[in-house]
Design a protein around this motif. Structure first.
Motif, PDB file in Angstrom:
ATOM      1  N   LYS A  82       0.862  -1.189   0.000  1.00 14.80           N
ATOM      2  CA  LYS A  82       0.000   0.000   0.000  1.00 14.80           C
ATOM      3  C   LYS A  82       0.892   1.230   0.000  1.00 14.80           C
ATOM      4  CE  LYS A  82      -4.192   1.510   2.400  1.00 14.80           C
ATOM      5  NZ  LYS A  82      -5.372   1.008   1.722  1.00 14.80           N
ATOM      6  N   GLU A  83       0.588   2.167  -0.881  1.00 13.41           N
ATOM      7  CA  GLU A  83       1.513   3.295  -1.030  1.00 13.41           C
ATOM      8  C   GLU A  83       1.250   4.439  -0.066  1.00 13.41           C
ATOM      9  OE1 GLU A  83      -0.290   6.214  -4.503  1.00 13.41           O
ATOM     10  OE2 GLU A  83       1.552   5.088  -4.852  1.00 13.41           O
ATOM     11  N   GLY A  84       0.103   4.471   0.564  1.00 16.04           N
ATOM     12  CA  GLY A  84      -0.160   5.520   1.546  1.00 16.04           C
ATOM     13  C   GLY A  84      -0.583   6.831   0.912  1.00 16.04           C
ATOM     14  N   ASN A  85      -0.652   7.852   1.737  1.00 13.22           N
ATOM     15  CA  ASN A  85      -1.185   9.150   1.335  1.00 13.22           C
ATOM     16  C   ASN A  85      -0.088  10.077   0.816  1.00 13.22           C
ATOM     17  OD1 ASN A  85      -3.812   8.477   2.122  1.00 13.22           O
ATOM     18  ND2 ASN A  85      -3.399   9.037   4.247  1.00 13.22           N
ATOM     19  N   PRO A  86      -0.506  11.142   0.101  1.00 12.53           N
ATOM     20  CA  PRO A  86       0.487  12.141  -0.322  1.00 12.53           C
ATOM     21  C   PRO A  86       1.073  12.906   0.869  1.00 12.53           C
ATOM     22  CG  PRO A  86      -1.728  12.716  -1.132  1.00 12.53           C
ATOM     23  CD  PRO A  86      -1.849  11.422  -0.414  1.00 12.53           C
ATOM     24  N   SER A  87       2.226  13.518   0.678  1.00  9.94           N
ATOM     25  CA  SER A  87       2.868  14.348   1.706  1.00  9.94           C
ATOM     26  C   SER A  87       2.444  15.806   1.506  1.00  9.94           C
ATOM     27  CB  SER A  87       4.390  14.246   1.600  1.00  9.94           C
ATOM     28  OG  SER A  87       4.851  13.052   2.166  1.00  9.94           O
ATOM     29  N   PRO A  88       2.464  16.670   2.503  1.00  9.24           N
ATOM     30  CA  PRO A  88       2.881  16.398   3.871  1.00  9.24           C
ATOM     31  C   PRO A  88       1.926  15.464   4.616  1.00  9.24           C
ATOM     32  CG  PRO A  88       2.910  18.775   3.431  1.00  9.24           C
ATOM     33  CD  PRO A  88       2.204  18.121   2.299  1.00  9.24           C
ATOM     34  N   ARG A  89       2.545  14.585   5.401  1.00 12.00           N
ATOM     35  CA  ARG A  89       1.792  13.614   6.188  1.00 12.00           C
ATOM     36  C   ARG A  89       1.891  13.911   7.676  1.00 12.00           C
ATOM     37  NH1 ARG A  89       3.921   7.842   3.809  1.00 12.00           N
ATOM     38  NH2 ARG A  89       2.781   7.846   1.832  1.00 12.00           N
ATOM     39  N   ILE A  90       2.568  14.973   8.039  1.00 15.52           N
ATOM     40  CA  ILE A  90       2.738  15.263   9.470  1.00 15.52           C
ATOM     41  C   ILE A  90       2.655  16.758   9.712  1.00 15.52           C
ATOM     42  CG2 ILE A  90       5.278  15.390   9.370  1.00 15.52           C
ATOM     43  CD1 ILE A  90       5.233  13.883  12.139  1.00 15.52           C
ATOM     44  N   ALA A  91       2.090  17.109  10.851  1.00 14.26           N
ATOM     45  CA  ALA A  91       2.056  18.505  11.279  1.00 14.26           C
ATOM     46  C   ALA A  91       2.190  18.513  12.788  1.00 14.26           C
ATOM     47  CB  ALA A  91       0.740  19.159  10.867  1.00 14.26           C
ATOM     48  N   GLU A  92       2.952  19.473  13.288  1.00  8.91           N
ATOM     49  CA  GLU A  92       3.067  19.572  14.744  1.00  8.91           C
ATOM     50  C   GLU A  92       2.012  20.550  15.258  1.00  8.91           C
ATOM     51  OE1 GLU A  92       6.996  19.654  17.033  1.00  8.91           O
ATOM     52  OE2 GLU A  92       6.294  21.696  17.253  1.00  8.91           O
ATOM     53  N   VAL A  93       1.381  20.179  16.358  1.00 14.11           N
ATOM     54  CA  VAL A  93       0.439  21.078  17.033  1.00 14.11           C
ATOM     55  C   VAL A  93       0.884  21.164  18.493  1.00 14.11           C
ATOM     56  CG1 VAL A  93      -1.481  20.579  15.473  1.00 14.11           C
ATOM     57  CG2 VAL A  93      -1.153  19.153  17.498  1.00 14.11           C
ATOM     58  N   THR A  94       0.197  21.958  19.294  1.00 11.67           N
ATOM     59  CA  THR A  94       0.624  22.097  20.678  1.00 11.67           C
ATOM     60  C   THR A  94       0.571  20.751  21.394  1.00 11.67           C
ATOM     61  OG1 THR A  94      -0.220  24.348  20.669  1.00 11.67           O
ATOM     62  CG2 THR A  94       0.246  23.370  22.825  1.00 11.67           C
ATOM     63  N   ALA A  95       1.709  20.317  21.903  1.00 12.53           N
ATOM     64  CA  ALA A  95       1.823  19.058  22.652  1.00 12.53           C
ATOM     65  C   ALA A  95       1.327  17.844  21.870  1.00 12.53           C
ATOM     66  CB  ALA A  95       1.092  19.145  23.991  1.00 12.53           C
ATOM     67  N   GLY A  96       1.462  17.894  20.575  1.00 12.99           N
ATOM     68  CA  GLY A  96       1.030  16.732  19.803  1.00 12.99           C
ATOM     69  C   GLY A  96       1.391  16.848  18.336  1.00 12.99           C
ATOM     70  N   ILE A  97       1.002  15.828  17.604  1.00  7.63           N
ATOM     71  CA  ILE A  97       1.208  15.842  16.157  1.00  7.63           C
ATOM     72  C   ILE A  97      -0.050  15.340  15.459  1.00  7.63           C
ATOM     73  CG2 ILE A  97       3.703  15.472  16.335  1.00  7.63           C
ATOM     74  CD1 ILE A  97       3.214  12.540  15.499  1.00  7.63           C
ATOM     75  N   LEU A  98      -0.146  15.681  14.188  1.00  9.19           N
ATOM     76  CA  LEU A  98      -1.158  15.090  13.320  1.00  9.19           C
ATOM     77  C   LEU A  98      -0.406  14.269  12.288  1.00  9.19           C
ATOM     78  CD1 LEU A  98      -3.164  18.341  12.561  1.00  9.19           C
ATOM     79  CD2 LEU A  98      -3.809  16.573  14.196  1.00  9.19           C
ATOM     80  N   ASN A  99      -0.930  13.088  11.953  1.00 13.72           N
ATOM     81  CA  ASN A  99      -0.299  12.332  10.878  1.00 13.72           C
ATOM     82  C   ASN A  99      -1.355  11.783   9.940  1.00 13.72           C
ATOM     83  OD1 ASN A  99      -0.466   9.168  10.669  1.00 13.72           O
ATOM     84  ND2 ASN A  99      -0.656   9.661  12.843  1.00 13.72           N
ATOM     85  N   SER A 100      -0.949  11.606   8.693  1.00 13.46           N
ATOM     86  CA  SER A 100      -1.829  10.916   7.747  1.00 13.46           C
ATOM     87  C   SER A 100      -0.974  10.078   6.805  1.00 13.46           C
ATOM     88  CB  SER A 100      -2.699  11.902   6.958  1.00 13.46           C
ATOM     89  OG  SER A 100      -1.914  12.641   6.069  1.00 13.46           O
ATOM     90  N   VAL A 101      -0.323   9.085   7.376  1.00  9.20           N
ATOM     91  CA  VAL A 101       0.543   8.213   6.584  1.00  9.20           C
ATOM     92  C   VAL A 101      -0.305   7.365   5.631  1.00  9.20           C
ATOM     93  CG1 VAL A 101       2.182   6.299   6.691  1.00  9.20           C
ATOM     94  CG2 VAL A 101       2.355   8.180   8.315  1.00  9.20           C
ATOM     95  N   GLY A 102      -1.430   6.849   6.131  1.00 12.77           N
ATOM     96  CA  GLY A 102      -2.310   6.086   5.258  1.00 12.77           C
ATOM     97  C   GLY A 102      -1.859   4.653   5.036  1.00 12.77           C
ATOM     98  N   LEU A 103      -1.248   4.062   6.089  1.00 12.72           N
ATOM     99  CA  LEU A 103      -0.947   2.626   6.111  1.00 12.72           C
ATOM    100  C   LEU A 103       0.043   2.179   5.038  1.00 12.72           C
ATOM    101  CD1 LEU A 103      -4.596   1.252   6.691  1.00 12.72           C
ATOM    102  CD2 LEU A 103      -2.919   1.917   8.426  1.00 12.72           C
TER     103      LEU A 103
END
Lengths: 248, 303
Positions: B51-72
Motif C-alpha cells: 500500500k503506497e499511503g497518502n500524499p505528503s505532507p503527512r505530518i504537522a506539529e500542534v501544541t503538545a502533539g502531532i497530526l499524521n496521515s501516513v495512510g498505512l
C-alpha cells in the motif's frame, strides 16, 4: 549503538536577518548532503531537520532560516548552550559518479547551505551557481568563491549578478564546459528545471529533497516524495536522490 | 521485582510496547537500543498487498502533539513474513502484527497468512487515514462484532482489537469486541484532528485532516482506558501520549495491563527504553514489587 548527541554551541553568526550560522561540537563524521535532527525545546515536540553545511574533526556547522516556531526557538540559544542532536542522518551526495569533467552545484536560497561541504569535497574545477531573490539575501558567496573555479550568482530582481534563474546560467555553463555531474538543492520548481537540463544533456544529476519530517530515521514514514510512481522516505532513502529516480 | 505481564496467555517481559506505526518494524530503532528491552513490538500496519499511503505532507506539529496521515503505507504481508519476522525473532520480545485490511475478507486473509508467525495479532479498526476499512469498522457495535468474530476465527494466535476514540461510547464498542471473541483490546488510536495554515488558508496535511496523537491526548486516553477497564474483562493495552515512566504507571492504574509508546518514538529513537527505565525506577521508588499490582489499582473518588 547509535544515539543522539548533546552538542555544545561553539559559535553563532547571524549574517543577515533570519539566517543563523551555527557551529557545534560534534563527535561523529558526516557526508555532504546528510542532515541533523535537532530538539528545539520550548513547547515544540518534534525535532527539526536541518542540513549539514560543513563539518570536520569534532565540529559541525549548520545554517538555517527562521521559518516557524522550532527555528525561532533554536535562534534563541546562545554560544555555550547545548543542543540535543540526532545524526548525521540520511543519504548524502554520491560524488563517485561525478566523472572526469566539471561538476556543477546549483543552489537556490537556503538550499545553498548543504552544497558548501559538497563543493569543498569536489575538485577545484567546480562551478557553483547560486540563486537568491535579491542582493540583500546573498550569503556565503565568499566561501563558494573560495572552493569553486567559478561562482555564478543569479538574483530574481537583477540587483546582483545575472537577472533571472539559476537554470538559465546552468544551461550556459553546460553548453560551454564538459560538465559531467550536477548537484542541486533548492525549491522544487528550480530543481525540476535542473533535472530537465540534466536529462536534456544526459548529465549525472543528484537533488536534495525537503519534506516535513517525524522521526528522521525511516521508522514513521511521514516524509515521503515520489520515485518511479512510489512513495519513498526522504529521511532514509534521501534526502539526496539521483534526479532520474525522482518524479517532480 | 516482577515486571512480567500477561496479555491473553502471552507473557511480556515488561509492560512496555511500541504502538503500531511509530516504530517502523524495528530495523531503524534497533540501531539505537536492544529491542529485547521491550515487552512487545507492535509493527507497522500490514495489508495484504503493498500500500503506497497518502500524499505528503503527512505530518504537522500542534501544541503538545502531532497530526499524521501516513495512510498505512507498507510493503504487504508477504514482505513482512519473509523480511521482518526473522529479524524481529532475533530479539527476546513479543511480536504483535497490526493488520489493517480494507475489508473483512482482507483482514481474514492476512490473519490466515500470518498464522502463528507472530505472538499476537492486533486488528486495526480505527485508522482515521484511509477511505476504506480503518475507522469505518470501528464506530458501529454491530460492525465491530462482525469483523472481530470473523477475523478471530482465522487467528492462530490471540487477537487484540484496536479501538478508535472517535466514537460516542467506547465502552459499548469494547464490549462488542469482547463478546465477539477479542482476547484483548488496545486503545486509543488517534483522535481525528486538523491544522490550518492561516496565511495560505490551507490544511497543513495533504489529506486535510489526520490522526492526532501525543501528550495532548493523554487525558482522553487515560479516561477511555479507565472506562473500558470497568466494562470488559479482557486485558487492555493502553496508549495515547505516553512520554515518561509515570505516564506508564498512570495508564496501568487506570486499568491497562501493558502500555504502548507512540509519538515519543518520533522524537527520539530510544524513547521507549528511557520510558521503560523511568518506569522501573518508579516501581522501585514506590516499593512496587510486582507490576501487576498496579493494573486497575485506581482509588476512585466516590460520588
Amino acid at each position: 549503538m547509535k544515539k543522539s548527541h548533546i552538542c555544545k554551541i561553539l559559535n553563532i553568526n547571524n549574517p543577515i536577518e533570519g539566517i543563523y550560522d551555527v557551529i557545534v561540537s560534534f563527535p561523529a563524521s558526516a557526508m555532504p548532503g546528510q542532515f541533523i535532527h535537532i530538539l528545539c525545546g520550548g513547547d515544540t515536540l518534534l525535532r527539526r531537520p536541518i542540513s549539514i553545511c560543513d563539518s570536520g574533526d569534532g565540529w559541525l556547522r549548520f545554517v538555517y532560516q527562521v521559518r516557524g516556531k522550532g527555528t525561532k526557538l533554536l535562534s534563541q540559544y546562545k554560544e555555550g548552550d547545548s543542543l540535543d542532536i540526532l545524526g548525521p542522518l540520511g543519504v548524502g551526495f554520491n560524488f563517485s559518479k561525478k566523472g572526469d569533467g566539471v561538476p556543477v552545484v546549483v543552489g537556490g536560497g537556503i538550499g545553498i547551505f548543504p552544497l558548501l561541504k559538497l563543493s569543498k569535497a569536489l575538485s577545484g574545477k567546480t562551478q557553483s551557481i547560486l540563486g537568491f531573490r535579491t542582493k540583500d539575501l546573498i550569503v556565503m558567496k565568499d566561501e563558494f568563491d573560495a572552493c569553486s573555479d567559478v561562482c555564478h550568482i543569479a538574483t530574481d530582481d537583477g540587483s546582483y549578478g545575472t537577472k533571472g534563474f539559476v537554470t538559465d546560467i546552468l544551461e550556459e555553463v553546460v553548453k560551454n564546459n564538459n560538465v559531467t555531474s550536477i548537484y542541486s538543492c533548492g525549491p522544487v520548481p528550480m530543481m525540476k528545471g535542473v533535472k530537465q537540463i540534466a536529462e536534456k544533456y544526459n548529465i549525472y544529476c543528484q537533488l536534495s529533497m525537503e519534506q516535513r519530517m517525524g522521526c528522521g530515521i525511516g521508522a514513521c514514514a511521514v516524509c515521503t516524495c515520489r520515485s518511479h510512481g512510489e512513495n519513498v522516505k526522504v529521511c532514509q532513502q534521501g534526502p539526496v536522490f539521483d534526479a532520474q529516480d525522482l518524479d517532480l | 521485582m516482577n515486571t512480567k505481564v500477561n496479555i491473553a496467555g502471552v507473557t511480556l517481559n515488561n509492560p512496555i510496547v511500541t504502538a503500531s506505526g511509530t516504530f517502523g518494524n524495528g530495523w531503524e530503532t534497533g540501531q539505537y537500543f536492544n529491542l529485547s528491552e521491550l515487552g512487545a513490538i507492535c509493527v507497522k500496519a500490514i495489508t495484504l498487498k503493498p500500500k503506497e499511503g497518502n500524499p505528503s505532507p503527512r505530518i504537522a506539529e500542534v501544541t503538545a502533539g502531532i497530526l499524521n496521515s501516513v495512510g498505512l503505507q507498507n510493503p504487504g504481508v508477504e514482505h513482512f513474513l519473509t523480511y521482518d519476522v526473522p529479524n524481529l525473532k532475533r530479539y527476546d520480545t513479543k511480536i504483535i502484527a497490526n493488520i489493517s485490511g480494507s475489508s473483512i475478507e482482507e483482514n481474514e486473509e492476512i490473519a490466515t497468512v500470518l498464522g502463528d508467525s507472530v505472538d499476537l495479532i492486533e486488528l486495526n479498526i480505527s485508522c482515521p487515514n484511509v477511505k476504506e476499512g480503518g475507522v469505518a469498522f470501528g464506530t458501529d457495535c454491530g460492525m465491530v462484532a462482525e469483523i472481530t468474530k470473523k477475523v478471530k476465527a482465522k487467528c492462530k494466535v490471540p487477537l487484540i482489537v484496536k479501538l478508535s476514540p472517535n466514537v460516542t461510547n467506547i465502552s459499548e464498542i469494547a464490549k462488542s469486541a469482547e463478546n465477539a471473541g477479542a482476547d484483548a483490546l488496545s486503545l486509543i488510536n488517534t483522535l481525528y484532528g486538523m491544522k490550518i495554515d492561516v496565511k495560505s488558508r490551507r490544511p497543513v496535511l495533504a489529506r486535510n485532516a489526520g490522526g492526532f496523537s501525543g501528550p495532548a491526548i493523554k487525558p482522553v486516553a487515560v479516561r477511555m482506558v479507565w472506562e473500558v477497564a470497568k466494562a470488559v474483562k479482557v486485558p487492555l493495552i493502553g496508549m495515547g501520549g505516553v512520554m515518561n515512566g509515570e505516564d506508564v504507571a498512570e495508564f496501568m492504574i487506570a486499568g491497562a495491563t501493558a502500555v504502548a509508546t507512540g509519538t515519543a518514538n518520533l522524537v527520539t529513537p530510544d524513547a521507549s527504553l528511557t520510558i521503560k527505565n523511568e518506569f522501573l525506577k518508579f516501581m522501585s521508588d514506590n516499593n512496587i514489587d510486582d507490576v501487576n499490582e498496579l493494573i486497575g489499582s485506581i482509588r476512585e473518588n466516590q460520588l
